[in-house]
Design a protein around this motif. Structure first.
Motif, PDB file in Angstrom:
ATOM      1  N   GLY A 156       0.790  -1.225   0.000  1.00  0.00           N
ATOM      2  CA  GLY A 156       0.000   0.000   0.000  1.00  0.00           C
ATOM      3  C   GLY A 156       0.820   1.272   0.000  1.00  0.00           C
ATOM      4  O   GLY A 156       0.342   2.347   0.349  1.00  0.00           O
ATOM      5  N   ILE A 157       2.098   1.146  -0.389  1.00  0.00           N
ATOM      6  CA  ILE A 157       3.011   2.294  -0.411  1.00  0.00           C
ATOM      7  C   ILE A 157       3.454   2.555  -1.843  1.00  0.00           C
ATOM      8  O   ILE A 157       3.850   1.633  -2.555  1.00  0.00           O
ATOM      9  N   SER A 158       3.396   3.798  -2.263  1.00  0.00           N
ATOM     10  CA  SER A 158       3.917   4.184  -3.564  1.00  0.00           C
ATOM     11  C   SER A 158       5.228   4.945  -3.371  1.00  0.00           C
ATOM     12  O   SER A 158       5.279   5.929  -2.619  1.00  0.00           O
ATOM     13  N   ILE A 159       6.301   4.482  -4.029  1.00  0.00           N
ATOM     14  CA  ILE A 159       7.588   5.150  -3.848  1.00  0.00           C
ATOM     15  C   ILE A 159       7.624   6.505  -4.539  1.00  0.00           C
ATOM     16  O   ILE A 159       8.571   7.264  -4.362  1.00  0.00           O
ATOM     17  N   THR A 160       6.626   6.814  -5.340  1.00  0.00           N
ATOM     18  CA  THR A 160       6.562   8.135  -5.962  1.00  0.00           C
ATOM     19  C   THR A 160       5.843   9.137  -5.060  1.00  0.00           C
ATOM     20  O   THR A 160       5.784  10.312  -5.374  1.00  0.00           O
ATOM     21  N   ARG A 161       5.320   8.644  -3.939  1.00  0.00           N
ATOM     22  CA  ARG A 161       4.559   9.528  -3.053  1.00  0.00           C
ATOM     23  C   ARG A 161       4.823   9.121  -1.602  1.00  0.00           C
ATOM     24  O   ARG A 161       3.986   8.550  -0.922  1.00  0.00           O
ATOM     25  N   LEU A 162       6.033   9.426  -1.139  1.00  0.00           N
ATOM     26  CA  LEU A 162       6.458   8.971   0.178  1.00  0.00           C
ATOM     27  C   LEU A 162       5.989   9.921   1.282  1.00  0.00           C
ATOM     28  O   LEU A 162       6.779  10.488   2.039  1.00  0.00           O
ATOM     29  N   ILE A 163       4.686  10.087   1.378  1.00  0.00           N
ATOM     30  CA  ILE A 163       4.120  10.907   2.452  1.00  0.00           C
ATOM     31  C   ILE A 163       2.986  10.113   3.092  1.00  0.00           C
ATOM     32  O   ILE A 163       2.497   9.130   2.549  1.00  0.00           O
ATOM     33  N   GLY A 164       2.588  10.546   4.259  1.00  0.00           N
ATOM     34  CA  GLY A 164       1.499   9.879   4.957  1.00  0.00           C
ATOM     35  C   GLY A 164       1.984   8.678   5.738  1.00  0.00           C
ATOM     36  O   GLY A 164       3.182   8.467   5.954  1.00  0.00           O
ATOM     37  N   THR A 165       1.035   7.873   6.204  1.00  0.00           N
ATOM     38  CA  THR A 165       1.344   6.690   6.994  1.00  0.00           C
ATOM     39  C   THR A 165       0.808   5.447   6.300  1.00  0.00           C
ATOM     40  O   THR A 165      -0.032   5.528   5.406  1.00  0.00           O
ATOM     41  N   ALA A 166       1.317   4.311   6.736  1.00  0.00           N
ATOM     42  CA  ALA A 166       0.860   3.032   6.188  1.00  0.00           C
ATOM     43  C   ALA A 166       0.812   2.009   7.301  1.00  0.00           C
ATOM     44  O   ALA A 166       1.658   2.013   8.200  1.00  0.00           O
ATOM     45  N   GLY A 167      -0.181   1.143   7.258  1.00  0.00           N
ATOM     46  CA  GLY A 167      -0.310   0.045   8.201  1.00  0.00           C
ATOM     47  C   GLY A 167      -0.276  -1.274   7.467  1.00  0.00           C
ATOM     48  O   GLY A 167      -0.332  -1.318   6.232  1.00  0.00           O
ATOM     49  N   PRO A 168      -0.217  -2.375   8.217  1.00  0.00           N
ATOM     50  CA  PRO A 168      -0.057  -3.681   7.576  1.00  0.00           C
ATOM     51  C   PRO A 168      -1.363  -4.341   7.152  1.00  0.00           C
ATOM     52  O   PRO A 168      -1.425  -5.566   7.020  1.00  0.00           O
ATOM     53  N   ASP A 169      -2.418  -3.551   6.918  1.00  0.00           N
ATOM     54  CA  ASP A 169      -3.734  -4.130   6.602  1.00  0.00           C
ATOM     55  C   ASP A 169      -3.672  -5.161   5.488  1.00  0.00           C
ATOM     56  O   ASP A 169      -4.170  -6.281   5.636  1.00  0.00           O
ATOM     57  N   ARG A 170      -3.109  -4.782   4.351  1.00  0.00           N
ATOM     58  CA  ARG A 170      -3.122  -5.673   3.195  1.00  0.00           C
ATOM     59  C   ARG A 170      -2.327  -6.946   3.471  1.00  0.00           C
ATOM     60  O   ARG A 170      -2.741  -8.046   3.080  1.00  0.00           O
ATOM     61  N   MET A 171      -1.188  -6.803   4.148  1.00  0.00           N
ATOM     62  CA  MET A 171      -0.371  -7.980   4.407  1.00  0.00           C
ATOM     63  C   MET A 171      -1.083  -8.935   5.369  1.00  0.00           C
ATOM     64  O   MET A 171      -1.035 -10.154   5.201  1.00  0.00           O
ATOM     65  N   LEU A 172      -1.753  -8.402   6.375  1.00  0.00           N
ATOM     66  CA  LEU A 172      -2.457  -9.259   7.320  1.00  0.00           C
ATOM     67  C   LEU A 172      -3.626  -9.969   6.657  1.00  0.00           C
ATOM     68  O   LEU A 172      -3.917 -11.131   6.970  1.00  0.00           O
ATOM     69  N   GLU A 173      -4.288  -9.294   5.721  1.00  0.00           N
ATOM     70  CA  GLU A 173      -5.363  -9.966   4.995  1.00  0.00           C
ATOM     71  C   GLU A 173      -4.799 -11.123   4.166  1.00  0.00           C
ATOM     72  O   GLU A 173      -5.384 -12.211   4.109  1.00  0.00           O
ATOM     73  N   ALA A 174      -3.652 -10.899   3.536  1.00  0.00           N
ATOM     74  CA  ALA A 174      -3.037 -11.962   2.742  1.00  0.00           C
ATOM     75  C   ALA A 174      -2.611 -13.129   3.628  1.00  0.00           C
ATOM     76  O   ALA A 174      -2.773 -14.300   3.254  1.00  0.00           O
ATOM     77  N   LEU A 175      -2.076 -12.826   4.816  1.00  0.00           N
ATOM     78  CA  LEU A 175      -1.701 -13.895   5.742  1.00  0.00           C
ATOM     79  C   LEU A 175      -2.934 -14.640   6.237  1.00  0.00           C
ATOM     80  O   LEU A 175      -2.926 -15.867   6.359  1.00  0.00           O
ATOM     81  N   SER A 176      -4.001 -13.904   6.533  1.00  0.00           N
ATOM     82  CA  SER A 176      -5.223 -14.533   7.030  1.00  0.00           C
ATOM     83  C   SER A 176      -5.756 -15.559   6.040  1.00  0.00           C
ATOM     84  O   SER A 176      -6.244 -16.620   6.423  1.00  0.00           O
ATOM     85  N   HIS A 177      -5.671 -15.229   4.759  1.00  0.00           N
ATOM     86  CA  HIS A 177      -6.177 -16.134   3.728  1.00  0.00           C
ATOM     87  C   HIS A 177      -5.152 -17.193   3.340  1.00  0.00           C
ATOM     88  O   HIS A 177      -5.528 -18.269   2.875  1.00  0.00           O
ATOM     89  N   GLY A 178      -3.866 -16.903   3.513  1.00  0.00           N
ATOM     90  CA  GLY A 178      -2.829 -17.816   3.041  1.00  0.00           C
ATOM     91  C   GLY A 178      -2.406 -18.880   4.035  1.00  0.00           C
ATOM     92  O   GLY A 178      -1.939 -19.954   3.642  1.00  0.00           O
ATOM     93  N   LEU A 179      -2.546 -18.599   5.341  1.00  0.00           N
ATOM     94  CA  LEU A 179      -2.114 -19.572   6.339  1.00  0.00           C
ATOM     95  C   LEU A 179      -3.088 -20.744   6.420  1.00  0.00           C
ATOM     96  O   LEU A 179      -4.306 -20.562   6.402  1.00  0.00           O
ATOM     97  N   THR A 180      -2.540 -21.941   6.513  1.00  0.00           N
ATOM     98  CA  THR A 180      -3.340 -23.158   6.649  1.00  0.00           C
ATOM     99  C   THR A 180      -2.806 -23.957   7.829  1.00  0.00           C
ATOM    100  O   THR A 180      -1.713 -23.667   8.351  1.00  0.00           O
ATOM    101  N   PRO A 181      -3.526 -24.986   8.279  1.00  0.00           N
ATOM    102  CA  PRO A 181      -3.007 -25.818   9.379  1.00  0.00           C
ATOM    103  C   PRO A 181      -1.631 -26.405   9.099  1.00  0.00           C
ATOM    104  O   PRO A 181      -0.852 -26.645  10.031  1.00  0.00           O
ATOM    105  N   ALA A 182      -1.302 -26.617   7.824  1.00  0.00           N
ATOM    106  CA  ALA A 182       0.003 -27.188   7.484  1.00  0.00           C
ATOM    107  C   ALA A 182       1.157 -26.252   7.812  1.00  0.00           C
ATOM    108  O   ALA A 182       2.305 -26.696   7.910  1.00  0.00           O
TER     109      ALA A 182
END
Length: 289
Positions: free
Chosen positions: A235-261
């Motif tokens: 969620g970060i653009s290197i052409t616009r390095l202002i503002g803040t960012a949180g790990p929302d997108r990464m946590l959503e990907a982990l939530s869907h990607g993690l399995t019991p294995a």
């Protein structure tokens, strides 16, 4: 052909990966931790770093404060910064006696030359001091995106050996990774661990919400992969390095990607944008539908 270790997640697979998280502080963060305490679940694991700018007494005081607030302290030991075995075992004894420490984290540390007899984490583990003191869990560093001084194969071999040494001494290893911006390397790395038979619990390092320039600065300092494509996924653009960012997108990907294995996997937050801000963000994330 044998099936892959990790099966693709179902479309509806999702869980809150923030449950049971741990978080990292420095000795200077006690006031912020006290303020944030009402939002932190009881018995949350709180790691206390071993910074060269903070002395042993400050680390001891911070560890005691963590315990008094109802959390589980996990003090760090930086092997190359310890000046002697007495320095090491004396500090460990006070942590156990004064704060009931049963969980520690060991790193080699940044100095190229050790200040005392310990060149690496394996030499600390080999002393037997942790189990003699009553420590039950020893944390080790994991490097999903590589190590500056070892190959990927060497990292895995060393990690495997240290996990085995800790287990052989009657303690439990846990692996805490450096932070990252992309779920995919985390997931692939855990798959590799499990394929090698390394079944220790893993805590994935996640940067708390922070200014984009702050996140970039820590990424550069830690050697974390931060290409334009990776940052865009975060969620970060290197052409616009202002503002803040949180790990929302990464946590959503982990939530869907993690399995019991993948085994036992939880998160470890690095509050680069401030402890109170990170804890408030986690509470807000958990409250979302």
């Amino acid at each position: 052909m044998s099936p892959p270790l990790i099966q693709p997640p179902r479309d509806d697979a999702h869980h809150d990966v923030t449950q049971g998280y741990s978080i990292e502080i420095t000795a200077k963060d006690v006031e912020a931790l006290t303020a944030a305490a009402p939002l932190i679940p009881p018995r949350t694991i709180v790691a206390i770093t071993f910074l060269p700018s903070e002395d042993a007494q400050a680390r001891l005081d911070a560890t005691r404060a963590v315990r008094l607030l109802g959390f589980v302290p996990m003090p760090h030991f930086s092997a190359r910064r310890l000046t002697s075995n007495d320095d090491f075992e004396g500090f460990l004894k006070r942590l156990v006696d004064e704060s009931g420490v049963r969980r520690c984290f060991v790193v080699a540390g940044d100095p190229p030359e050790p200040a005392g007899p310990f060149a690496d984490t394996a030499s600390l583990i080999a002393t037997g001091a942790f189990e003699r003191a009553g420590v039950r869990t020893v944390g080790l560093a994991g490097h999903p995106e590589g190590h500056p001084h070892m190959t990927g194969a060497q990292c895995l071999q060393v990690l495997e050996e240290k996990c085995a040494a800790i287990t052989a001494r009657g303690m439990k290893p846990v692996i805490v990774t450096q932070f990252g911006f992309d779920a995919e390397p985390f997931l692939r790395w855990i798959e590799t661990l499990r394929a090698r038979g390394i079944d220790a619990p893993v805590r994935l390092g996640v940067p708390g919400p922070a200014g984009i320039k702050t996140l970039m600065r820590f990424a550069a300092r830690c050697g974390v992969g931060a290409s334009a494509s990776v940052l865009a996924k975060y969620g970060i653009s290197i052409t616009r390095l202002i503002g803040t960012a949180g790990p929302d997108r990464m946590l959503e990907a982990l939530s869907h990607g993690l399995t019991p294995a993948h085994g036992e996997v939880q998160l470890h937050f690095y509050p680069f944008g401030g402890l109170e801000k990170t804890v408030a963000w986690i509470a807000d994330y958990q409250a979302r539908p």
